[in-house]
Design a protein around this motif. Structure first.
Motif, PDB file in Angstrom:
ATOM      1  N   MET A  22       0.800  -1.171   0.012  1.00  0.00           N
ATOM      2  CA  MET A  22      -0.045  -0.031  -0.029  1.00  0.00           C
ATOM      3  C   MET A  22       0.957   1.299  -0.033  1.00  0.00           C
ATOM      4  N   ALA A  23       0.525   2.188  -0.890  1.00  0.00           N
ATOM      5  CA  ALA A  23       1.347   3.493  -0.845  1.00  0.00           C
ATOM      6  C   ALA A  23       1.297   4.192   0.382  1.00  0.00           C
ATOM      7  N   ASP A  24       2.238   4.831   0.795  1.00  0.00           N
ATOM      8  CA  ASP A  24       2.310   5.757   1.756  1.00  0.00           C
ATOM      9  C   ASP A  24       1.510   6.986   1.481  1.00  0.00           C
ATOM     10  N   GLN A  25       0.799   7.585   2.605  1.00  0.00           N
ATOM     11  CA  GLN A  25      -0.268   8.479   2.413  1.00  0.00           C
ATOM     12  C   GLN A  25       0.267   9.776   1.616  1.00  0.00           C
ATOM     13  N   CYS A  26       1.518   9.950   1.893  1.00  0.00           N
ATOM     14  CA  CYS A  26       2.250  11.118   1.571  1.00  0.00           C
ATOM     15  C   CYS A  26       2.858  11.071   0.171  1.00  0.00           C
ATOM     16  N   HIS A  27       2.615   9.847  -0.713  1.00  0.00           N
ATOM     17  CA  HIS A  27       3.291   9.551  -1.786  1.00  0.00           C
ATOM     18  C   HIS A  27       1.984   9.256  -2.834  1.00  0.00           C
ATOM     19  N   PHE A  28       1.221  10.039  -3.004  1.00  0.00           N
ATOM     20  CA  PHE A  28       0.174   9.664  -3.875  1.00  0.00           C
ATOM     21  C   PHE A  28      -0.217  10.982  -4.636  1.00  0.00           C
ATOM     22  N   LEU A  29      -0.760  11.086  -5.886  1.00  0.00           N
ATOM     23  CA  LEU A  29      -1.185  12.288  -6.402  1.00  0.00           C
ATOM     24  C   LEU A  29      -2.608  11.941  -7.004  1.00  0.00           C
ATOM     25  N   GLU A  30      -3.224  13.001  -7.389  1.00  0.00           N
ATOM     26  CA  GLU A  30      -4.459  13.188  -7.878  1.00  0.00           C
ATOM     27  C   GLU A  30      -4.557  13.549  -9.362  1.00  0.00           C
ATOM     28  N   ILE A  31      -5.536  12.638 -10.147  1.00  0.00           N
ATOM     29  CA  ILE A  31      -5.496  13.021 -11.405  1.00  0.00           C
ATOM     30  C   ILE A  31      -7.012  13.506 -11.778  1.00  0.00           C
ATOM     31  N   HIS A  32      -7.190  14.634 -12.595  1.00  0.00           N
ATOM     32  CA  HIS A  32      -8.418  15.171 -12.742  1.00  0.00           C
ATOM     33  C   HIS A  32      -8.936  15.178 -14.217  1.00  0.00           C
ATOM     34  N   TYR A  33      -9.858  14.818 -14.447  1.00  0.00           N
ATOM     35  CA  TYR A  33     -10.481  14.746 -15.919  1.00  0.00           C
ATOM     36  C   TYR A  33     -11.524  15.562 -16.082  1.00  0.00           C
ATOM     37  N   SER A  34     -11.603  16.524 -17.150  1.00  0.00           N
ATOM     38  CA  SER A  34     -12.676  17.305 -17.631  1.00  0.00           C
ATOM     39  C   SER A  34     -13.652  16.311 -18.314  1.00  0.00           C
ATOM     40  N   LEU A  85      -1.316  18.026  -6.487  1.00  0.00           N
ATOM     41  CA  LEU A  85      -0.914  17.581  -5.330  1.00  0.00           C
ATOM     42  C   LEU A  85      -2.101  17.472  -4.585  1.00  0.00           C
ATOM     43  N   PRO A  86      -2.442  16.170  -3.680  1.00  0.00           N
ATOM     44  CA  PRO A  86      -3.397  16.600  -2.586  1.00  0.00           C
ATOM     45  C   PRO A  86      -3.222  17.528  -1.475  1.00  0.00           C
ATOM     46  N   GLU A  87      -4.230  18.377  -1.220  1.00  0.00           N
ATOM     47  CA  GLU A  87      -4.048  19.438  -0.170  1.00  0.00           C
ATOM     48  C   GLU A  87      -4.625  19.229   0.995  1.00  0.00           C
ATOM     49  N   PRO A  88      -3.696  19.327   2.153  1.00  0.00           N
ATOM     50  CA  PRO A  88      -4.086  18.921   3.595  1.00  0.00           C
ATOM     51  C   PRO A  88      -4.998  20.184   4.029  1.00  0.00           C
ATOM     52  N   SER A  89      -6.264  19.758   4.685  1.00  0.00           N
ATOM     53  CA  SER A  89      -7.043  20.684   5.229  1.00  0.00           C
ATOM     54  C   SER A  89      -7.415  20.178   6.632  1.00  0.00           C
ATOM     55  N   ARG A  90      -7.726  21.251   7.500  1.00  0.00           N
ATOM     56  CA  ARG A  90      -8.145  20.895   8.987  1.00  0.00           C
ATOM     57  C   ARG A  90      -9.480  19.989   8.877  1.00  0.00           C
ATOM     58  N   THR A  91     -10.248  20.416   7.893  1.00  0.00           N
ATOM     59  CA  THR A  91     -11.658  19.678   7.812  1.00  0.00           C
ATOM     60  C   THR A  91     -11.766  19.055   6.448  1.00  0.00           C
ATOM     61  N   LEU A  92     -12.150  17.737   6.561  1.00  0.00           N
ATOM     62  CA  LEU A  92     -12.469  16.995   5.385  1.00  0.00           C
ATOM     63  C   LEU A  92     -13.840  16.640   5.532  1.00  0.00           C
ATOM     64  N   ALA A  93     -14.538  16.370   4.152  1.00  0.00           N
ATOM     65  CA  ALA A  93     -15.928  15.774   4.142  1.00  0.00           C
ATOM     66  C   ALA A  93     -15.836  14.729   3.143  1.00  0.00           C
ATOM     67  N   ALA A  94     -16.807  13.892   3.020  1.00  0.00           N
ATOM     68  CA  ALA A  94     -17.110  12.887   2.434  1.00  0.00           C
ATOM     69  C   ALA A  94     -18.657  12.638   1.902  1.00  0.00           C
ATOM     70  N   ARG A  95     -19.026  12.689   0.847  1.00  0.00           N
ATOM     71  CA  ARG A  95     -20.469  12.742   0.349  1.00  0.00           C
ATOM     72  C   ARG A  95     -21.070  11.397   1.034  1.00  0.00           C
ATOM     73  N   LEU A  96     -20.243   9.970   1.149  1.00  0.00           N
ATOM     74  CA  LEU A  96     -21.032   9.100   1.393  1.00  0.00           C
ATOM     75  C   LEU A  96     -20.052   7.957   1.941  1.00  0.00           C
ATOM     76  N   VAL A  97     -20.156   7.693   3.404  1.00  0.00           N
ATOM     77  CA  VAL A  97     -19.464   6.629   3.795  1.00  0.00           C
ATOM     78  C   VAL A  97     -20.327   5.541   4.478  1.00  0.00           C
TER      79      VAL A  97
END
Length: 222
Positions: free
Chosen positions: A1-13, A111-123
């Protein structure tokens, strides 16, 4: 499993008009089908556990559909050493999601952005045997246990929807309705914020569940 600091996001229009509002499982199935048909030697035949997929935001029509707009994106997270593979695989890919065709275009790596507050639409968690009125309490206990297991210091809560009720959500998986809630996690440090974005909470993450994002993104999403 990748370390949480070693991943990236890819966004597609997206090029397309509509999607089912509840499309998490159908999106997963469409991607799995394309992988199986691609036959590439550098590609797996199934979606690997370290490829994390988000559902797609749009404008709901109130009848189980969403309209795609300029802000709609298909997003994924993967280990850095897999970025090239997935960037190329998804670029210009056409996905058939229950008869709705979308093309993935104009990829960008972020790059993933750290934030003090995170949200998920569905868990979602497996809580079928619990009496309905106790579900929110056991659900939040499951969230906190998962955060503790991951070594994350933060406080989880279920937000309210626009009508003032708890933000209860559902997803259809193989014809079965799975119930969960929106979740917000507060008081995160930078390391824990990235860790939560990588690991998520709960099950069915290949269907877009448990995908956490900085809450400021809510202002940009339709």
């Amino acid at each position: 499993m990748a370390d949480q600091c070693h991943f990236l996001e890819i966004h597609y229009s997206l090029r397309g008009r509509t999607l089912p509002a509840d499309h998490g499982y159908a999106l997963y199935s469409a991607i799995k089908k394309q992988l199986q048909q691609s036959g590439g030697s550098d590609l797996p035949s199934d979606i690997p556990s370290d490829l994390h997929l988000s559902s797609i935001a749009g404008v709901p029509n109130g009848e189980g559909m969403i309209y795609l707009n300029r802000a709609s994106r298909f997003r994924l997270r993967c280990p850095i050493n897999q970025v090239r593979t997935w960037y190329r695989f998804f670029q210009n890919q056409v996905l058939d999601i229950q008869g709705h065709l979308i093309r993935l275009v104009q990829p960008r790596i972020t790059l993933p952005e750290p934030s003090r507050t995170l949200a998920a639409r569905l868990v979602t968690f497996k809580l079928e045997a619990i009496d309905h009125q106790d579900v929110p309490r056991y659900f939040l206990e499951s969230c906190q246990k998962s955060l503790t297991y991951l070594g994350i210091q933060g406080r989880a809560f279920i937000p309210s929807d626009p009508d003032g009720n708890l933000a209860r959500r559902t997803i259809q998986v193989k014809g079965k309705k799975v119930v969960g809630y929106s979740v917000v996690v507060e008081n995160l440090n930078a390391e824990d914020s990235l860790k939560l974005q990588w690991h998520g909470l709960g099950g069915r993450q290949h269907f877009g569940c448990g995908w956490f994002y900085p809450v400021k993104e809510e202002l940009d999403a339709a």
